[in-house]
Design an enzyme around this catalytic site. Sequence first.
Site, PDB file in Angstrom:
ATOM      1  N   LYS A  53       0.838  -1.194   0.000  1.00  0.00           N
ATOM      2  CA  LYS A  53       0.000   0.000   0.000  1.00  0.00           C
ATOM      3  C   LYS A  53       0.876   1.248   0.000  1.00  0.00           C
ATOM      4  CE  LYS A  53      -3.976   1.910   2.595  1.00  0.00           C
ATOM      5  NZ  LYS A  53      -4.798   1.757   3.809  1.00  0.00           N
TER       6      LYS A  53
ATOM      7  N   SER B 112      -9.619   1.747   2.990  1.00  0.00           N
ATOM      8  CA  SER B 112      -8.792   2.498   2.087  1.00  0.00           C
ATOM      9  C   SER B 112      -7.746   1.671   1.337  1.00  0.00           C
ATOM     10  CB  SER B 112      -8.081   3.606   2.865  1.00  0.00           C
ATOM     11  OG  SER B 112      -7.218   3.031   3.825  1.00  0.00           O
TER      12      SER B 112
ATOM     13  N   SER C 259      -9.733  -0.499   7.134  1.00  0.00           N
ATOM     14  CA  SER C 259      -9.166  -0.307   5.797  1.00  0.00           C
ATOM     15  C   SER C 259      -8.552  -1.540   5.151  1.00  0.00           C
ATOM     16  CB  SER C 259      -8.125   0.814   5.823  1.00  0.00           C
ATOM     17  OG  SER C 259      -8.774   2.053   5.978  1.00  0.00           O
TER      18      SER C 259
END
Lengths: 494, 433
Positions: free
Chosen positions: B39, B114, B138
């Site tokens: 990420k 996210s 997330s």
Amino acid sequence: MAEDQVIVGLEVHCQLDTKSKLFCGCSTDYRSDGPNTHVCPVCLGLPGAMPVLNKRSIEYAMKVAKALNCTVLNESEFSRKNYFYPDLDKAYQITQYDKPLAEGGYLEIESDEGGERRIQLTRIHVEEDPGRLVHMGNAERGKYSLVDYNRAGIPLIEIVSEPDMRSPKEARKFLNKLRATLEYLNVFDSDKEGSLRVDANISIKGNERVEVKNITSYKGVEKALTYEVTRQKNQIRRGQRIERETRHFIESTGITQSSRSKEQEHDYRYFPEPDLRPLHVLSWVEGIVLPELPDARRERFVLQYGCSLNHARTLTGELKLANFFEGVVAADPKGLSTLAATWIADTLIGELNFRSMNLDKVDAAGFTGLIGILKMDTITDKMCVEILRDFLDRAKKGLHYETPAEIMDRLKIRKVVLLSGTASSTSSVYANLVVGDPITDVIREQPQAVEDYYKGKKGAFNFLIGQVMKKTRGCADPGELNRLLTEALKKREA
Amino acid sequence: MESQKLTFEPDDRYNAFLTICKKAPYSNGKLSGIAVAVKDNISTKGIETTCASKILKGYIPPYDAHAVELLRKAGAAIVGKTNMDEFGMGTTTENSAFGPTLNPCDTGRVPGGSSGGSAAAVASNMVQMALGTDTGGSIRCPAAFCGIVGLKPTYGRVSRYGLIAYANSLEQIGPMGRTVNDVSALMQVIAGKDRHDSTTYDRPYTHTPVADVKELKIGIPEEYFGEGVDPKVAGVVKTAIGRLEELGATTVPCSIPSMKFALAAYYVTCTCEASSNLARFDGVRYGPAADTKKSWHEAYKEVRRAGFGTEVRRRIMLGTFALSSGYYGKYYAKAQVARENVKADFKRLFSEVDLIAGPTMPTIAFRLKEKSDPLSMYLSDILTVPANLAGIPAISVPCGKSDGMPVGLQIMGRPFEDECVIDAAFAYEQAVN
Ligand SMILES: [Zn+2]
């Protein structure tokens, strides 16, 4: 208490003299290196970097807390103080807010009226130093500023006093005593540039208080506060209100200036630093062994060396000075301590200050030699000062080392032996240095003054002394001269 | 060290990646040659790391996050940085400065967020596993929406060093994969104490999943099946829980009364921390440079106004407000009290049950632009934030479909019992496959 009583409280920030920074492994020894050479992701505040507490800093701060009689809290915590400024890499400073390391405590200083006065402390906490801005041109109109993060993350201890000081002079004494204590604890090096910063609160009783920021020297504190006292008293005398405000001290001009920028209306939005766990260090207190502190050493100097209280206070007021004194008298404490104490406290310090010279540059053995010569009574005090000055000048200039005895020879300094009629001094070694018999000569040359002396006129004797001194080019021992002149005059009268 | 190279040239039709490393170096080790996506809020030395924000465009970290360092040591090939909601602020991956990621199961829908890029990269088989981060769901949300497995480890089990902080006290880096085994394998590599992160514990993860839920007691909180939860989703999850019972677990109904305050406590805490964390992005050291002709605070304002997206600015302002003098007690302090209540509720529950299970998300993946109202987006985090507030491990494992879209079963466990959570998910996964 006078109506215009001055009330002063101090917030003192000192850099703790640790090897590495507060939250990373970077070295704190940055002063001689280029900008941004002692940095890492943590102290640069790079995204994702996290603080890790340096235990040594806490140990140092705990030593201070114990020495200042503070109460270490069972749980303390780090908080973020949020504000924007280009020298603050994370846009927050990690400090301590509502749970400081320690609370309370006190420091004793010599009060203006003599005796000891206890200044209460509010709290002690640990925080990180921000970076440093270097303005190209001046701050207002310069082209740009450069940021140096070498200083960012240096551990600071903040010591907050209660508003217990009654004069700028007391504030300076507090600061000197605090410095001495930190130095004795071996956690602080006051010689390092920028190692101390002071914010002072000052008010005249019954009026609003003013905060003076940005004081960076020991002398500056007294200067800034003296300026403020005058300013505030004048304002009150003119019937004007004292505004509660923050002022900045301008070191170069010695004045304070109102800082009305928005910067002062900060809301720091403190909250606990989530990347650090709360501190539980109360149990460490017991294990901390304190060294001899200034008060104890002062008392010891009085007892062990027979120093006067004032001399002992002066000598122990700085760690280096106290160590120097003990070094000088080590060989013969009984014989040297009184002379050494007097000469270090009353003369050497002044001579060093006059030369802006550090005590480190003075050779203790050389100084001991000088005190030894003085003790043998072969030079006068005045000669001793002359030799000392030459000795210090050579050290300051870094000239080839000469012992005081060598300096004496080079300067041809010898105590003049006075030959006055039959009461001549016995040290024939120096006889060749004496020109005639100055005492007899003066008595002959100054009949009026002699007459006046017999009439008991004030000043006549001193005048005659002065005349003899002149003839010996000031090299006569005042005590001996006094004795010999009195004898000679008595003889003549009889 | 990293002597070999993995060629990685995926067809990224879902916009899962922000950066692709076409020749990804790797070395020998447990994960040798395995493509792992990371990420974009996790620092990677020499690889641009933007948090999907314009304000960090061009920032190349000079150091690896601890988790990335461990991945490299284990031989993994870091093949790219994945898209996300800017700084992790969102539940859809639409709040990216570089365009939304699409859900591989239905490109008309969001992948969740996210960590939407990581989930899409795994779900579309571009990579076998990925690192995500979970502040309020997330990892679990996109895992549920994309039909993969995602674990939010116990707080303190995986180092956050190098994770660009959004809300430090809530977030964890965690593994995402197609199978529980993959997630477990990643955990073996990334978990453990790190001297750079003072909030980590010396609790390494050395477990291999065991498909066994016999004699486990699972609490089923009524709040996880109540108002706001799509009945169809609830139905799918109930069936899955029935499956766990068939495997030998017993279930008991329970309640988490503090959930009423969980969302508020979460949003106050995370916005407060974010307002402080994101203050350093000022154009001085990274991102687009500040205008040097302006005074510093003017230049800061300009950089920050232009550099942050709407949602990020909203949360910075909310947090700044909540921390400001006179409001701290009303908001931040109160939120911490509520948080303690959530923790206490879980502590009480876990003295009676071993695990807690329910849906990961109240609905299936939203359609693109469906959650344009921020409040309705915040509400969708209701089932995931309790685990972050309490710091407990929570996994999302695919458990069937509703309207053709994946549904996630969420299993939460006691602090540092990530192994137990993984075993239950593994038992379920093995039983249905
Ligand atoms: Zn550093």
